[in-house]
Design a protein around this motif. Sequence first.
Motif, PDB file in Angstrom:
ATOM      1  N   SER A 101       0.829  -1.216   0.000  1.00 38.26           N
ATOM      2  CA  SER A 101       0.000   0.000   0.000  1.00 38.26           C
ATOM      3  C   SER A 101       0.859   1.261   0.000  1.00 38.26           C
ATOM      4  CB  SER A 101      -0.960   0.010   1.195  1.00 38.26           C
ATOM      5  OG  SER A 101      -1.880  -1.052   1.123  1.00 38.26           O
ATOM      6  N   ALA A 102       1.807   1.309  -0.931  1.00 35.35           N
ATOM      7  CA  ALA A 102       2.667   2.484  -1.098  1.00 35.35           C
ATOM      8  C   ALA A 102       2.157   3.293  -2.286  1.00 35.35           C
ATOM      9  CB  ALA A 102       4.119   2.064  -1.327  1.00 35.35           C
ATOM     10  N   ALA A 103       1.981   4.585  -2.079  1.00 34.94           N
ATOM     11  CA  ALA A 103       1.343   5.455  -3.080  1.00 34.94           C
ATOM     12  C   ALA A 103       2.366   5.955  -4.103  1.00 34.94           C
ATOM     13  CB  ALA A 103       0.663   6.633  -2.395  1.00 34.94           C
ATOM     14  N   VAL A 104       2.681   5.106  -5.064  1.00 29.68           N
ATOM     15  CA  VAL A 104       3.590   5.471  -6.146  1.00 29.68           C
ATOM     16  C   VAL A 104       2.754   5.897  -7.356  1.00 29.68           C
ATOM     17  CG1 VAL A 104       5.389   4.660  -7.724  1.00 29.68           C
ATOM     18  CG2 VAL A 104       5.362   3.879  -5.335  1.00 29.68           C
ATOM     19  N   SER A 163      -5.963   7.647  -1.930  1.00 28.09           N
ATOM     20  CA  SER A 163      -7.204   7.217  -1.297  1.00 28.09           C
ATOM     21  C   SER A 163      -6.961   5.909  -0.547  1.00 28.09           C
ATOM     22  CB  SER A 163      -8.299   7.017  -2.344  1.00 28.09           C
ATOM     23  OG  SER A 163      -8.709   8.258  -2.888  1.00 28.09           O
ATOM     24  N   THR A 164      -7.699   5.720   0.537  1.00 22.78           N
ATOM     25  CA  THR A 164      -7.541   4.520   1.351  1.00 22.78           C
ATOM     26  C   THR A 164      -8.149   3.307   0.648  1.00 22.78           C
ATOM     27  OG1 THR A 164      -7.696   5.882   3.345  1.00 22.78           O
ATOM     28  CG2 THR A 164      -8.020   3.519   3.607  1.00 22.78           C
ATOM     29  N   GLU A 193      -9.373  15.197  -3.490  1.00 23.16           N
ATOM     30  CA  GLU A 193     -10.008  14.821  -2.226  1.00 23.16           C
ATOM     31  C   GLU A 193      -9.883  13.311  -2.054  1.00 23.16           C
ATOM     32  OE1 GLU A 193     -14.002  16.232  -2.009  1.00 23.16           O
ATOM     33  OE2 GLU A 193     -13.437  18.344  -2.279  1.00 23.16           O
ATOM     34  N   PRO A 194      -8.713  12.831  -1.581  1.00 16.96           N
ATOM     35  CA  PRO A 194      -8.549  11.387  -1.395  1.00 16.96           C
ATOM     36  C   PRO A 194      -9.622  10.829  -0.470  1.00 16.96           C
ATOM     37  CG  PRO A 194      -6.452  12.521  -1.173  1.00 16.96           C
ATOM     38  CD  PRO A 194      -7.511  13.580  -1.207  1.00 16.96           C
ATOM     39  N   ARG A 195     -10.114   9.660  -0.811  1.00 16.64           N
ATOM     40  CA  ARG A 195     -11.200   9.054  -0.045  1.00 16.64           C
ATOM     41  C   ARG A 195     -10.684   8.495   1.268  1.00 16.64           C
ATOM     42  NH1 ARG A 195     -13.566   3.474  -2.214  1.00 16.64           N
ATOM     43  NH2 ARG A 195     -11.429   2.958  -1.628  1.00 16.64           N
ATOM     44  N   GLU A 196     -11.415   8.774   2.352  1.00 19.93           N
ATOM     45  CA  GLU A 196     -11.160   8.122   3.627  1.00 19.93           C
ATOM     46  C   GLU A 196     -12.263   7.096   3.856  1.00 19.93           C
ATOM     47  OE1 GLU A 196     -10.802  11.084   6.713  1.00 19.93           O
ATOM     48  OE2 GLU A 196      -8.618  11.037   6.502  1.00 19.93           O
TER      49      GLU A 196
END
Length: 561
Positions: A101-104, A163-164, A193-196
């Motif tokens: 879960s690394a945001a690349v 986003s999660t 607006e990344p989703r939580e």
Amino acid sequence: MSTTPPAPTQPPRNGGDLVVESLTALGATTVFGLPGQHALGVFDALRRSALRYVGLRVENNAGFAADAYARATHGVAPLLVSTGPGALMTLAALQEAAAASAAVLAVGSQVPLAGLGGGRHGYLHELTDQSASFRGVVKSVHTARTASQIPSAVAAAWESALSTPHGPVWLEIPQDVLLAPVDVPPVAGLGVEPRELAPRPELVAAAAERLARAERPVILAGGGVVRAGAEAELLALAERLRAPVATTFGGKGAFPWEHPLSLQSWLEDRHTTSFLEDADTLLVVGSGLGELSSNYHTFRPRGRVVQIEADLGKLESNHAALGLHADARLALSALVEEVARYEGGTAGDGTGAAREVSPEAAVSGLLGRVRDRLAGQDLDLEQRVLASVRDALPDDAVSCWDMTILAYWAWSAFDPRRSNALHSAQGAGGLGYGFPAALGVAVADPERPVLAVSGDGGAMYSIAELATARQYDLPVTWLIVDDGGYGILREYMTDAFGRATATELARPDFVALAESFGVPAVRTSPDRLRTDLAAAFAAPGPSVVVLPARLRMFAPTHLAD
């Protein structure tokens, strides 16, 4: 007669400028990558931007560096590569980023628009459908076919990555779109607006009741706790419940190693497996209970399981549970508040029956059984080597581990001393992660020393990055454990077939090779390892420490003795 000077002209801008302006507007400060023919438009634009570019020598290594940078910063790491071979070389790194879960945010070029679809023009690097290679690996795939689409496509990719649950994404842009002049203002005010993922209240209430009424609650904390920054919430819930906490290999550092309730990370141990199975309510947070976290799928819970997982595909995928599809921090915070509603403000031994043995005594007894088991296996060398690494490593340093026997030991036995301070490739399991990942961590925080650990086999995957370490003067100490081959595969094959095949390797003189890059290096021994590592950490810039040693794994502890 006076002459009016000509108005200053703006430097020409192209589609590549829109890429770097969009990244900057979204908050990027650093990008990783490697240029190529079709990507030159975006690389040329870098010199007109404030972005810091860190170039590696192999695209896969650039992906590993971006992965670790994203883990270290809890943010997005842009990765810029070219078409075809350059793009495909990132796949192993993106698989690891997906597992961890690394945001690349990987931005790859494409052949010119006329060649999309493959085979019509015979462009260099042309693929029939390049993006298809990424769809089974990354969270989402994005394409910009015109310059005006670039800012929105970059923003959509960034939002998806962050986003999660976080994860890698792929964006591709044709060569001619990157090179075409643009006549629009510089990108500004680009927002996402990344989703939580908040937990559903009725599920929080049900989970809190099960935990509060449990006689023997236990918590298994995975990498999702670290990625969500939920360490404080985990500690608060564990102490309120007086619940022992084990961490998965990806979750190391999520819970204090020496805490009286800490079961540490001995998941490849039948005593630990039995302890987790004996819980009447087991809270699994931020883990899918996959192969390694379930002791090779031998784990069979006898009580009820509550699972908090942001990745919907992992929720209840291996064991039936009361499943909360939620971010670990939001869910744990809600559970702390809800559990406090029960009588006395503490749970675990409040509404449930009295415990025959205190949780702290149960934890101490388990760790004693683990130590006794290891003591009977003649593993003094391995434990001394790992202890020397721990003693030499500053408390605030980060370590990055390749797929090597010493790393397998570290998963179980190494105390990282803080959260988000130990990174490894155990998600996807590809070789070559340790050193380029350490470079990425050092780029994120160049004031702290970083340790990379590799075997001689894995080291050869990333040896070219010694030039990168020297070029950017990054404070990474690379420990290479030289046992003459693929050590863990040697053990696996010998155990399974009585002898090993294709595991023995010719290798270079690593000390001389490092010095040829201008990187100081030393050959050490188990007795001198602590001293030599400490000296390397204290010196500025990169260094290499080579340990000739043949280490062994502890016995397969998922099997009954």
